[in-house]
Design an enzyme around this catalytic site. Structure first.
Site, mmCIF file in Angstrom:
data_model
loop_
_atom_site.group_PDB
_atom_site.id
_atom_site.type_symbol
_atom_site.label_atom_id
_atom_site.label_comp_id
_atom_site.label_asym_id
_atom_site.label_seq_id
_atom_site.Cartn_x
_atom_site.Cartn_y
_atom_site.Cartn_z
ATOM 1 N N ASN A 56 -29.617 -61.424 10.655
ATOM 2 C CA ASN A 56 -28.304 -61.188 11.262
ATOM 3 C C ASN A 56 -27.376 -60.689 10.156
ATOM 4 O O ASN A 56 -26.962 -61.456 9.297
ATOM 5 C CB ASN A 56 -27.777 -62.502 11.858
ATOM 6 C CG ASN A 56 -26.339 -62.381 12.335
ATOM 7 O OD1 ASN A 56 -25.837 -61.279 12.550
ATOM 8 N ND2 ASN A 56 -25.675 -63.511 12.508
ATOM 9 N N TRP A 57 -27.073 -59.404 10.209
ATOM 10 C CA TRP A 57 -26.270 -58.809 9.130
ATOM 11 C C TRP A 57 -24.785 -59.082 9.274
ATOM 12 O O TRP A 57 -24.006 -58.702 8.405
ATOM 13 C CB TRP A 57 -26.516 -57.292 9.071
ATOM 14 C CG TRP A 57 -27.864 -56.910 8.586
ATOM 15 C CD1 TRP A 57 -28.838 -57.733 8.097
ATOM 16 C CD2 TRP A 57 -28.408 -55.579 8.513
ATOM 17 N NE1 TRP A 57 -29.943 -57.006 7.727
ATOM 18 C CE2 TRP A 57 -29.706 -55.687 7.976
ATOM 19 C CE3 TRP A 57 -27.928 -54.322 8.856
ATOM 20 C CZ2 TRP A 57 -30.523 -54.575 7.771
ATOM 21 C CZ3 TRP A 57 -28.724 -53.213 8.659
ATOM 22 C CH2 TRP A 57 -30.021 -53.338 8.118
ATOM 23 N N LYS A 58 -24.375 -59.650 10.379
ATOM 24 C CA LYS A 58 -22.946 -59.903 10.622
ATOM 25 C C LYS A 58 -22.159 -58.611 10.374
ATOM 26 O O LYS A 58 -22.654 -57.532 10.651
ATOM 27 C CB LYS A 58 -22.453 -61.065 9.757
ATOM 28 C CG LYS A 58 -23.385 -62.280 9.835
ATOM 29 C CD LYS A 58 -22.788 -63.515 9.286
ATOM 30 C CE LYS A 58 -23.828 -64.620 9.284
ATOM 31 N NZ LYS A 58 -23.266 -65.925 9.057
ATOM 32 N N GLU A 111 -28.878 -73.433 15.367
ATOM 33 C CA GLU A 111 -28.142 -73.160 14.141
ATOM 34 C C GLU A 111 -27.017 -74.184 13.987
ATOM 35 O O GLU A 111 -25.922 -74.003 14.557
ATOM 36 C CB GLU A 111 -27.529 -71.760 14.189
ATOM 37 C CG GLU A 111 -28.544 -70.650 14.279
ATOM 38 C CD GLU A 111 -27.985 -69.372 13.658
ATOM 39 O OE1 GLU A 111 -28.609 -68.869 12.725
ATOM 40 O OE2 GLU A 111 -26.918 -68.910 14.088
ATOM 41 N N GLU A 168 -20.270 -68.239 15.215
ATOM 42 C CA GLU A 168 -19.055 -67.522 14.795
ATOM 43 C C GLU A 168 -18.356 -66.916 16.006
ATOM 44 O O GLU A 168 -17.132 -66.798 16.036
ATOM 45 C CB GLU A 168 -19.422 -66.460 13.739
ATOM 46 C CG GLU A 168 -19.741 -67.120 12.399
ATOM 47 C CD GLU A 168 -20.641 -66.318 11.489
ATOM 48 O OE1 GLU A 168 -20.888 -65.126 11.752
ATOM 49 O OE2 GLU A 168 -21.129 -66.904 10.496
ATOM 50 N N HIS A 199 -23.645 -66.823 19.081
ATOM 51 C CA HIS A 199 -23.629 -67.256 17.675
ATOM 52 C C HIS A 199 -22.401 -68.137 17.453
ATOM 53 O O HIS A 199 -21.343 -67.908 18.051
ATOM 54 C CB HIS A 199 -23.591 -66.026 16.772
ATOM 55 C CG HIS A 199 -23.802 -66.358 15.329
ATOM 56 N ND1 HIS A 199 -22.812 -66.863 14.526
ATOM 57 C CD2 HIS A 199 -24.911 -66.267 14.547
ATOM 58 C CE1 HIS A 199 -23.300 -67.074 13.314
ATOM 59 N NE2 HIS A 199 -24.573 -66.715 13.300
ATOM 60 N N SER A 217 -28.623 -71.178 6.344
ATOM 61 C CA SER A 217 -28.958 -71.195 4.913
ATOM 62 C C SER A 217 -30.462 -71.139 4.648
ATOM 63 O O SER A 217 -30.964 -71.777 3.708
ATOM 64 C CB SER A 217 -28.316 -72.408 4.225
ATOM 65 O OG SER A 217 -26.901 -72.301 4.292
ATOM 66 N N GLY A 250 -27.250 -64.466 5.272
ATOM 67 C CA GLY A 250 -27.090 -63.944 3.919
ATOM 68 C C GLY A 250 -28.397 -63.478 3.278
ATOM 69 O O GLY A 250 -28.428 -62.432 2.615
ATOM 70 N N GLY A 274 -24.189 -70.317 6.298
ATOM 71 C CA GLY A 274 -23.432 -69.725 5.191
ATOM 72 C C GLY A 274 -22.934 -70.726 4.169
ATOM 73 O O GLY A 274 -22.092 -70.393 3.335
HETATM 74 C C1 PEP Z 1 -26.492 -66.823 10.669
HETATM 75 O O1 PEP Z 1 -25.627 -65.999 10.482
HETATM 76 O O2 PEP Z 1 -26.973 -66.942 11.792
HETATM 77 C C2 PEP Z 1 -26.956 -67.631 9.558
HETATM 78 C C3 PEP Z 1 -27.859 -68.535 9.767
HETATM 79 O O3 PEP Z 1 -26.398 -67.369 8.314
HETATM 80 P P1 PEP Z 1 -26.933 -67.904 6.891
HETATM 81 O O4 PEP Z 1 -28.418 -67.674 6.866
HETATM 82 O O5 PEP Z 1 -26.213 -67.073 5.881
HETATM 83 O O6 PEP Z 1 -26.613 -69.358 6.806
#
Ligand code: PEP
Length: 256
Positions: free
Chosen positions: A9-11, A168, A98, A96, A214, A236, A174
Protein backbone atom coordinates in the site's frame (compact mmCIF):
# COMPACT_ATOMS: atom_id res chain seq x y z
CA UNK A 1 -5.07 -24.35 0.34
CA UNK A 2 -4.97 -20.56 0.58
CA UNK A 3 -2.50 -18.84 -1.74
CA UNK A 4 -0.55 -16.24 0.25
CA UNK A 5 -1.14 -12.65 -0.85
CA UNK A 6 1.18 -9.72 -0.18
CA UNK A 7 0.06 -6.21 -1.12
CA UNK A 8 2.08 -3.02 -0.99
CA UNK A 9 0.00 0.00 0.00
CA UNK A 10 1.88 3.03 -1.27
CA UNK A 11 -0.51 5.51 0.33
CA UNK A 12 0.08 9.06 -1.01
CA UNK A 13 3.54 8.36 -2.41
CA UNK A 14 5.08 8.27 -5.91
CA UNK A 15 4.48 10.26 -9.05
CA UNK A 16 3.44 8.40 -12.20
CA UNK A 17 7.06 8.34 -13.40
CA UNK A 18 8.31 7.02 -10.05
CA UNK A 19 5.59 4.38 -9.94
CA UNK A 20 6.41 3.07 -13.42
CA UNK A 21 10.15 3.04 -12.65
CA UNK A 22 9.37 1.02 -9.51
CA UNK A 23 7.44 -1.60 -11.47
CA UNK A 24 10.24 -1.88 -14.03
CA UNK A 25 12.76 -2.48 -11.24
CA UNK A 26 10.49 -4.70 -9.16
CA UNK A 27 9.20 -7.25 -11.69
CA UNK A 28 12.56 -8.95 -12.43
CA UNK A 29 13.22 -9.20 -8.69
CA UNK A 30 10.08 -11.27 -8.10
CA UNK A 31 10.07 -13.18 -11.39
CA UNK A 32 10.96 -16.44 -9.63
CA UNK A 33 8.22 -16.09 -7.00
CA UNK A 34 5.40 -18.35 -8.08
CA UNK A 35 3.54 -19.32 -4.93
CA UNK A 36 2.78 -15.87 -3.55
CA UNK A 37 0.25 -13.56 -5.16
CA UNK A 38 1.65 -10.01 -5.21
CA UNK A 39 -0.17 -6.71 -5.44
CA UNK A 40 0.62 -3.02 -5.28
CA UNK A 41 -1.75 -0.15 -4.58
CA UNK A 42 -0.57 3.14 -6.10
CA UNK A 43 -2.36 6.50 -5.97
CA UNK A 44 -5.28 6.95 -8.38
CA UNK A 45 -3.27 9.00 -10.88
CA UNK A 46 -0.68 6.22 -11.34
CA UNK A 47 -3.10 3.29 -11.65
CA UNK A 48 -3.41 3.27 -15.41
CA UNK A 49 0.34 3.61 -16.08
CA UNK A 50 1.21 1.02 -13.45
CA UNK A 51 -1.33 -1.42 -14.88
CA UNK A 52 0.21 -0.93 -18.31
CA UNK A 53 3.73 -1.43 -16.92
CA UNK A 54 2.58 -4.61 -15.14
CA UNK A 55 0.86 -6.08 -18.22
CA UNK A 56 2.03 -9.59 -19.01
CA UNK A 57 3.15 -10.17 -15.41
CA UNK A 58 1.20 -11.63 -12.49
CA UNK A 59 1.47 -8.40 -10.48
CA UNK A 60 -1.96 -7.26 -9.29
CA UNK A 61 -2.83 -3.58 -9.25
CA UNK A 62 -5.23 -2.32 -6.60
CA UNK A 63 -6.75 1.06 -5.82
CA UNK A 64 -6.58 2.45 -2.29
CA UNK A 65 -10.20 3.58 -2.18
CA UNK A 66 -13.43 3.62 -4.20
CA UNK A 67 -16.69 5.56 -4.27
CA UNK A 68 -19.74 4.29 -2.40
CA UNK A 69 -21.77 5.21 -5.47
CA UNK A 70 -21.64 4.29 -9.14
CA UNK A 71 -21.16 3.42 -11.84
CA UNK A 72 -21.61 7.14 -12.63
CA UNK A 73 -23.27 10.14 -11.00
CA UNK A 74 -22.96 13.62 -9.51
CA UNK A 75 -20.30 12.78 -6.91
CA UNK A 76 -17.53 15.34 -7.32
CA UNK A 77 -14.08 14.00 -6.61
CA UNK A 78 -15.11 10.35 -6.45
CA UNK A 79 -13.97 7.42 -8.62
CA UNK A 80 -16.36 4.53 -9.28
CA UNK A 81 -15.34 0.89 -9.08
CA UNK A 82 -16.12 0.37 -12.76
CA UNK A 83 -13.69 3.18 -13.63
CA UNK A 84 -10.98 1.44 -11.60
CA UNK A 85 -11.60 -1.79 -13.47
CA UNK A 86 -11.42 0.08 -16.79
CA UNK A 87 -7.85 1.25 -16.04
CA UNK A 88 -6.70 -2.25 -15.15
CA UNK A 89 -7.34 -2.61 -11.43
CA UNK A 90 -7.76 -6.07 -9.97
CA UNK A 91 -9.00 -4.95 -6.57
CA UNK A 92 -9.48 -2.18 -4.03
CA UNK A 93 -8.26 -1.67 -0.47
CA UNK A 94 -11.43 -0.76 1.40
CA UNK A 95 -11.82 0.68 4.90
CA UNK A 96 -8.14 1.29 5.65
CA UNK A 97 -7.87 2.77 9.14
CA UNK A 98 -6.52 6.03 7.69
CA UNK A 99 -9.78 6.34 5.72
CA UNK A 100 -11.83 5.49 8.80
CA UNK A 101 -9.85 7.88 11.03
CA UNK A 102 -9.18 10.90 8.81
CA UNK A 103 -12.15 10.75 6.44
CA UNK A 104 -14.89 9.54 8.75
CA UNK A 105 -15.54 6.19 7.08
CA UNK A 106 -18.04 4.29 9.18
CA UNK A 107 -18.75 0.56 9.10
CA UNK A 108 -21.74 1.35 6.82
CA UNK A 109 -19.57 3.30 4.37
CA UNK A 110 -16.97 0.54 4.31
CA UNK A 111 -19.72 -2.02 3.67
CA UNK A 112 -21.08 0.10 0.79
CA UNK A 113 -17.61 0.28 -0.74
CA UNK A 114 -17.20 -3.48 -0.48
CA UNK A 115 -20.55 -3.84 -2.23
CA UNK A 116 -19.58 -1.49 -5.07
CA UNK A 117 -16.22 -3.23 -5.48
CA UNK A 118 -17.87 -6.62 -5.81
CA UNK A 119 -20.51 -5.29 -8.18
CA UNK A 120 -17.71 -4.14 -10.49
CA UNK A 121 -16.13 -7.64 -10.37
CA UNK A 122 -13.11 -6.41 -8.41
CA UNK A 123 -11.53 -7.94 -5.30
CA UNK A 124 -12.19 -6.01 -2.08
CA UNK A 125 -9.36 -6.14 0.47
CA UNK A 126 -11.38 -5.04 3.46
CA UNK A 127 -9.48 -3.69 6.46
CA UNK A 128 -10.42 -4.05 10.10
CA UNK A 129 -8.51 -3.19 13.24
CA UNK A 130 -8.76 -1.71 16.70
CA UNK A 131 -7.16 1.45 18.14
CA UNK A 132 -4.70 1.38 21.02
CA UNK A 133 -7.40 2.67 23.39
CA UNK A 134 -9.72 -0.14 22.33
CA UNK A 135 -6.99 -2.75 22.84
CA UNK A 136 -6.07 -1.36 26.23
CA UNK A 137 -9.74 -1.31 27.20
CA UNK A 138 -9.96 -5.01 26.34
CA UNK A 139 -12.46 -4.46 23.51
CA UNK A 140 -10.24 -5.33 20.52
CA UNK A 141 -12.05 -8.57 19.67
CA UNK A 142 -15.53 -7.05 19.89
CA UNK A 143 -14.59 -3.93 17.90
CA UNK A 144 -12.97 -5.90 15.11
CA UNK A 145 -15.82 -8.43 15.09
CA UNK A 146 -18.32 -5.57 14.71
CA UNK A 147 -16.35 -4.22 11.74
CA UNK A 148 -16.22 -7.70 10.21
CA UNK A 149 -19.93 -8.41 10.63
CA UNK A 150 -20.79 -5.11 8.90
CA UNK A 151 -18.78 -6.29 5.89
CA UNK A 152 -20.15 -9.84 5.96
CA UNK A 153 -23.68 -8.43 6.12
CA UNK A 154 -23.36 -7.02 2.61
CA UNK A 155 -22.41 -10.37 1.05
CA UNK A 156 -24.45 -13.28 -0.20
CA UNK A 157 -22.99 -16.69 0.67
CA UNK A 158 -21.69 -17.15 -2.88
CA UNK A 159 -19.82 -13.84 -2.61
CA UNK A 160 -17.96 -14.83 0.57
CA UNK A 161 -15.01 -16.31 -1.40
CA UNK A 162 -14.63 -13.10 -3.40
CA UNK A 163 -13.20 -11.00 -0.59
CA UNK A 164 -9.89 -10.75 1.27
CA UNK A 165 -9.64 -9.38 4.81
CA UNK A 166 -6.77 -7.46 6.33
CA UNK A 167 -6.35 -7.24 10.09
CA UNK A 168 -4.48 -4.03 10.74
CA UNK A 169 -4.29 -2.91 14.35
CA UNK A 170 -4.27 0.90 14.17
CA UNK A 171 -1.53 1.13 16.79
CA UNK A 172 0.79 -0.97 14.62
CA UNK A 173 0.42 1.00 11.37
CA UNK A 174 3.45 3.13 10.57
CA UNK A 175 4.68 2.97 14.16
CA UNK A 176 7.40 0.35 13.91
CA UNK A 177 5.50 -1.51 16.61
CA UNK A 178 4.12 -4.61 14.90
CA UNK A 179 1.68 -6.87 16.69
CA UNK A 180 3.27 -9.90 18.27
CA UNK A 181 2.65 -13.13 16.37
CA UNK A 182 0.50 -14.27 19.31
CA UNK A 183 -1.76 -11.20 19.07
CA UNK A 184 -2.05 -11.51 15.29
CA UNK A 185 -2.80 -15.23 15.39
CA UNK A 186 -5.45 -14.82 18.11
CA UNK A 187 -7.24 -12.10 16.14
CA UNK A 188 -7.01 -13.93 12.82
CA UNK A 189 -8.43 -17.06 14.43
CA UNK A 190 -11.28 -15.02 15.88
CA UNK A 191 -12.00 -13.44 12.49
CA UNK A 192 -12.06 -16.85 10.82
CA UNK A 193 -14.40 -18.22 13.49
CA UNK A 194 -16.71 -15.22 13.04
CA UNK A 195 -16.69 -15.74 9.27
CA UNK A 196 -17.78 -19.32 9.89
CA UNK A 197 -20.71 -18.05 11.98
CA UNK A 198 -21.64 -15.61 9.20
CA UNK A 199 -21.31 -18.19 6.41
CA UNK A 200 -20.05 -21.76 6.90
CA UNK A 201 -16.93 -23.81 7.61
CA UNK A 202 -15.72 -24.08 3.99
CA UNK A 203 -16.07 -20.29 3.57
CA UNK A 204 -14.04 -19.75 6.74
CA UNK A 205 -11.38 -22.23 5.64
CA UNK A 206 -11.06 -20.47 2.27
CA UNK A 207 -10.93 -16.90 3.63
CA UNK A 208 -7.59 -15.15 3.19
CA UNK A 209 -6.74 -12.88 6.11
CA UNK A 210 -3.71 -10.61 5.74
CA UNK A 211 -1.85 -9.05 8.63
CA UNK A 212 -0.82 -5.39 8.36
CA UNK A 213 1.09 -3.07 10.66
CA UNK A 214 4.86 -2.42 10.56
CA UNK A 215 5.60 -5.56 8.54
CA UNK A 216 9.21 -5.62 7.30
CA UNK A 217 11.56 -8.05 5.60
CA UNK A 218 12.86 -8.88 9.08
CA UNK A 219 9.54 -9.84 10.67
CA UNK A 220 7.44 -11.12 7.72
CA UNK A 221 8.40 -14.74 8.36
CA UNK A 222 7.04 -14.57 11.91
CA UNK A 223 3.63 -13.70 10.46
CA UNK A 224 3.42 -15.84 7.35
CA UNK A 225 4.36 -18.92 9.36
CA UNK A 226 1.22 -18.53 11.52
CA UNK A 227 -1.66 -20.89 10.70
CA UNK A 228 -4.31 -18.20 10.22
CA UNK A 229 -2.18 -15.51 8.53
CA UNK A 230 -2.35 -15.66 4.73
CA UNK A 231 -0.07 -12.81 3.75
CA UNK A 232 0.43 -9.15 4.52
CA UNK A 233 -0.64 -5.62 3.73
CA UNK A 234 2.57 -3.61 3.77
CA UNK A 235 2.94 0.16 3.88
CA UNK A 236 6.37 1.71 4.42
CA UNK A 237 8.32 -1.46 3.61
CA UNK A 238 6.72 -1.66 0.15
CA UNK A 239 8.04 1.70 -1.06
CA UNK A 240 11.41 0.49 -2.37
CA UNK A 241 11.41 -2.28 -4.99
CA UNK A 242 14.49 -4.05 -3.55
CA UNK A 243 13.15 -4.12 -0.02
CA UNK A 244 9.64 -5.19 -1.01
CA UNK A 245 11.01 -7.97 -3.22
CA UNK A 246 13.18 -9.19 -0.34
CA UNK A 247 10.19 -9.12 2.02
CA UNK A 248 8.20 -11.25 -0.45
CA UNK A 249 11.05 -13.74 -0.85
CA UNK A 250 11.37 -14.12 2.91
CA UNK A 251 7.63 -14.68 3.27
CA UNK A 252 7.93 -17.51 0.81
CA UNK A 253 10.71 -19.19 2.77
CA UNK A 254 8.55 -19.01 5.87
CA UNK A 255 5.50 -20.59 4.29
CA UNK A 256 7.46 -23.25 2.36
C1 PEP B 1 -0.66 0.10 5.91
O1 PEP B 1 -0.57 1.19 5.40
O2 PEP B 1 -1.64 -0.60 5.67
C2 PEP B 1 0.41 -0.37 6.78
C3 PEP B 1 0.30 -1.52 7.35
O3 PEP B 1 1.50 0.47 6.93
P1 PEP B 1 2.92 0.09 7.58
O4 PEP B 1 3.34 -1.23 6.98
O5 PEP B 1 3.83 1.20 7.20
O6 PEP B 1 2.72 -0.04 9.06
Amino acid sequence: MRTPLIIGNWKMHKTVAEAVAYVTAFLPRVAQVTDVEIGIAPVFTALSSVATAAKGSTLRVLAQDVATEGPTGAFTGEVAAEMLREVGCYGVIVGHSERRRYYGETDAIVAAKVRRTLDAQLLPVACVGETLDEREAGTALTVVERQLRAIAGTLTPDEAPRIVLAYEPVWAIGTGRAATPEVAQAMHRHLRATWEECFDAPAAAALRILYGGSVTADNIAAFTSLPDVDGALVGGASLAPDGFAQLIQRSQVASA
